[in-house]
Design an enzyme around this catalytic site. Structure first.
Site, mmCIF file in Angstrom:
data_model
loop_
_atom_site.group_PDB
_atom_site.id
_atom_site.type_symbol
_atom_site.label_atom_id
_atom_site.label_comp_id
_atom_site.label_asym_id
_atom_site.label_seq_id
_atom_site.Cartn_x
_atom_site.Cartn_y
_atom_site.Cartn_z
ATOM 1 N N ARG A 58 46.268 77.558 26.718
ATOM 2 C CA ARG A 58 46.878 78.699 25.957
ATOM 3 C C ARG A 58 48.344 78.096 25.518
ATOM 4 O O ARG A 58 48.493 76.603 25.963
ATOM 5 C CB ARG A 58 47.349 80.101 26.561
ATOM 6 C CG ARG A 58 47.249 79.951 28.066
ATOM 7 C CD ARG A 58 48.506 79.414 28.606
ATOM 8 N NE ARG A 58 49.639 79.940 28.128
ATOM 9 C CZ ARG A 58 50.748 79.254 28.078
ATOM 10 N NH1 ARG A 58 50.792 78.043 28.741
ATOM 11 N NH2 ARG A 58 51.816 79.884 27.371
ATOM 12 N N GLY A 59 49.084 78.770 24.747
ATOM 13 C CA GLY A 59 50.240 77.876 24.499
ATOM 14 C C GLY A 59 49.829 77.348 22.807
ATOM 15 O O GLY A 59 49.095 76.651 22.698
ATOM 16 N N ARG A 95 42.017 82.988 18.491
ATOM 17 C CA ARG A 95 43.369 83.868 18.688
ATOM 18 C C ARG A 95 44.088 83.958 17.249
ATOM 19 O O ARG A 95 44.149 82.634 16.721
ATOM 20 C CB ARG A 95 44.176 83.050 19.706
ATOM 21 C CG ARG A 95 43.641 83.031 21.005
ATOM 22 C CD ARG A 95 44.682 82.828 22.230
ATOM 23 N NE ARG A 95 45.706 83.702 22.153
ATOM 24 C CZ ARG A 95 46.507 83.472 23.118
ATOM 25 N NH1 ARG A 95 46.887 82.480 23.904
ATOM 26 N NH2 ARG A 95 47.409 84.653 23.439
ATOM 27 N N GLN A 207 52.869 84.632 32.392
ATOM 28 C CA GLN A 207 53.205 82.960 32.040
ATOM 29 C C GLN A 207 54.275 82.488 32.729
ATOM 30 O O GLN A 207 54.180 81.304 33.095
ATOM 31 C CB GLN A 207 52.988 82.875 30.422
ATOM 32 C CG GLN A 207 51.587 82.889 29.967
ATOM 33 C CD GLN A 207 51.325 84.390 29.214
ATOM 34 O OE1 GLN A 207 52.086 85.423 29.684
ATOM 35 N NE2 GLN A 207 50.537 84.488 28.454
ATOM 36 N N ASP A 248 55.435 80.907 18.541
ATOM 37 C CA ASP A 248 54.028 80.676 17.954
ATOM 38 C C ASP A 248 53.896 80.710 16.449
ATOM 39 O O ASP A 248 52.606 80.279 15.924
ATOM 40 C CB ASP A 248 53.308 81.985 18.433
ATOM 41 C CG ASP A 248 53.036 81.954 19.967
ATOM 42 O OD1 ASP A 248 53.821 82.163 20.978
ATOM 43 O OD2 ASP A 248 52.001 81.416 20.366
ATOM 44 N N ASN A 258 57.105 85.254 18.814
ATOM 45 C CA ASN A 258 56.862 84.526 20.044
ATOM 46 C C ASN A 258 56.335 85.658 21.083
ATOM 47 O O ASN A 258 56.074 86.645 20.616
ATOM 48 C CB ASN A 258 58.242 83.842 20.562
ATOM 49 C CG ASN A 258 57.825 82.926 21.727
ATOM 50 O OD1 ASN A 258 56.771 82.115 21.950
ATOM 51 N ND2 ASN A 258 58.575 83.090 22.819
ATOM 52 N N LYS A 259 56.140 85.338 22.413
ATOM 53 C CA LYS A 259 55.507 86.074 23.266
ATOM 54 C C LYS A 259 56.257 87.352 23.418
ATOM 55 O O LYS A 259 57.645 87.472 23.157
ATOM 56 C CB LYS A 259 55.659 85.464 24.726
ATOM 57 C CG LYS A 259 55.157 85.907 25.907
ATOM 58 C CD LYS A 259 53.706 86.635 25.757
ATOM 59 C CE LYS A 259 52.650 85.690 25.234
ATOM 60 N NZ LYS A 259 51.332 86.146 24.994
HETATM 61 O O1 MRU Z 1 49.800 84.023 24.902
HETATM 62 P P1 MRU Z 1 50.128 82.625 25.141
HETATM 63 O O2 MRU Z 1 50.391 82.322 26.681
HETATM 64 O O3 MRU Z 1 49.495 81.527 24.267
HETATM 65 O O4 MRU Z 1 51.621 82.384 24.516
HETATM 66 C C1 MRU Z 1 52.464 81.510 24.567
HETATM 67 C C2 MRU Z 1 53.755 81.640 24.065
HETATM 68 O O5 MRU Z 1 54.159 82.646 23.449
HETATM 69 C C3 MRU Z 1 54.653 80.462 23.868
HETATM 70 O O6 MRU Z 1 56.144 80.739 23.990
HETATM 71 C C4 MRU Z 1 54.470 79.675 22.602
HETATM 72 O O7 MRU Z 1 53.033 79.308 22.415
HETATM 73 C C5 MRU Z 1 55.088 78.615 22.609
HETATM 74 S S1 MRU Z 1 54.325 77.180 23.664
HETATM 75 C C6 MRU Z 1 55.274 75.615 23.346
#
Ligand code: MRU
Length: 368
Positions: A58-59, A95, A207, A248, A258-259
């Site tokens: 993920r990320g 995703r 996370q 993201d 972002n998250k």
């Molecule tokens: O749902 P995830 O764990 O994939 O979300 C990750 C994030 O929101 C990170 O902040 C983003 O992808 C940047 S990672 C360098």
């Protein structure tokens, strides 16, 4: 893209490893962290798709790189025009929010499509390997630009630790090395700067608690875990020098997706006069989106909210229920932070204002 290769991330772990024989990729299973460091070989495109959808990897940058490798694995088994579309569609559907996924798949398809089917897999691997190497170089460059920021704070702090608040995991685990929001932190540590990182736990997938705290421990960086809502209060008490998060997808005008929970931190940061920066590698920029509301926001299973995953007293993985049976739950995975709340974007080309003209000037080749 940066022209010079980056120094290798000295971490003892790798989120994604490419094998010389190109028969598989190896991923660190992020669903098992921080309790177990388990690597898994993925040998075909459907396994990579499943790994991304289930957040084993993920990320944003990592899912782009993993998807590029998955595409190459798929083309190894079938590479006619129908397969080119089928593998692309399978991976793209995993995703919806991080634009890096589609960016990487489109990049691979663009170079592979003109090739005869017999050579497509090999060409896809070359591109996937380039994406992995570039990601590491981009993140290291982000780290250098972010280090300038941290050094300015350190001077004002006269030797006291620089206090950084981060959310989710934008670390090496989310990338092919160095991380994005963590790259300045890791370089600051190498430079001997005293640091203190506030890690917000990041419900529901945790996370922050499971991944960022684990990375910081692995690298011996002082950190403290916080309940998600505690960050705002710490900012109010003057205990945060800077908020550093990942992204993201970033729109043409500099709005940051972002998250979930990022927007609330940006609002609190503005209210408390704390600088708020998002680390944004260029593949995360989406110049095709003007209105942030057009970004597809992933809505994940309610079960992730209703049952918390962890280790029980016997050391076995368990999922504990935390709500009344039958209560519905809404699990939105990302939110939108308007550019007006963003002090700046840390990119591989420097620190950039979250404004259309500044982004367009820094990345003119990305404009349509
Ligand atoms: O749902 P995830 O764990 O994939 O979300 C990750 C994030 O929101 C990170 O902040 C983003 O992808 C940047 S990672 C360098």
């Amino acid at each position: 893209m940066p022209t010079s290769p980056a120094p290798a991330d000295p971490a003892s772990y790798r989120a994604l490893e490419l094998l010389p024989g190109r028969e598989a990729i190896v991923v660190l299973d992020q669903r098992r962290l921080p309790h177990e460091v388990r690597y898994e070989r993925l040998c075909d495109c459907p396994s990579v798709a499943e790994s991304i959808a289930d957040m084993q990897v993920r990320g944003a940058p990592l899912i782009g790189a993993a998807a590029a490798c998955g595409y190459a694995l798929g083309l190894q088994s079938r590479a006619d025009d129908a397969a080119l579309d089928r593998w692309h569609a399978l991976l793209a559907a995993t995703r919806p929010t991080a634009v890096n996924l589609r960016w990487a798949l489109d990049r691979v398809r663009a170079v592979v499509a003109p090739c005869p089917p017999a050579t497509r897999a090999e060409r896809a691997w070359v591109e996937a390997e380039a994406i992995v190497a570039e990601d590491c170089a981009i993140n290291h460059a982000i780290g250098r630009h972010g280090l300038d920021l941290l050094e300015a704070i350190a001077r004002r702090r006269h030797g006291a630790p620089v206090r950084i608040l981060t959310h989710c995991n934008a670390g090496a685990l989310a990338t092919c090395g160095w991380g994005t929001a963590t790259a300045p932190i890791f370089l600051a540590q190498q430079a001997g700067m005293p640091l203190h990182v506030w890690v917000s736990e990041t419900r529901p997938r945790l996370q922050g608690a499971a991944l960022t705290a684990w990375e910081l421990r692995e690298r011996d960086i002082a950190h403290v875990l916080l309940a998600d809502d505690a960050g705002a209060f710490l900012m109010q008490r003057g205990e945060v020098d800077i908020v550093l998060v990942g992204a993201d997808r970033v729109t043409a005008g500099g709005d940051v997706c972002n998250k979930i929970g990022t927007y609330a931190k940006a609002v609190a940061a503005r209210d408390c006069g704390v600088p708020f920066y998002a680390a944004v590698p260029s593949p995360t920029l989406d110049f095709s989106i003007e209105d942030a509301n057009a970004i597809p926001i992933e809505s994940r299973s309610a079960d992730e909210l209703l049952r918390v995953a962890g280790l029980d007293a016997d050391g076995s993985f368990t999922r504990a229920s935390i709500a009344p049976p039958g209560s519905p739950a809404l699990n939105l995975a990302f939110d939108l932070t308007p550019s007006r709340l963003v002090t700046g974007l840390l990119t591989e080309r420097g620190r950039i204002d979250a404004r259309r003209d500044a982004l367009a000037a820094a990345f003119p080749e990305r404009l349509g």
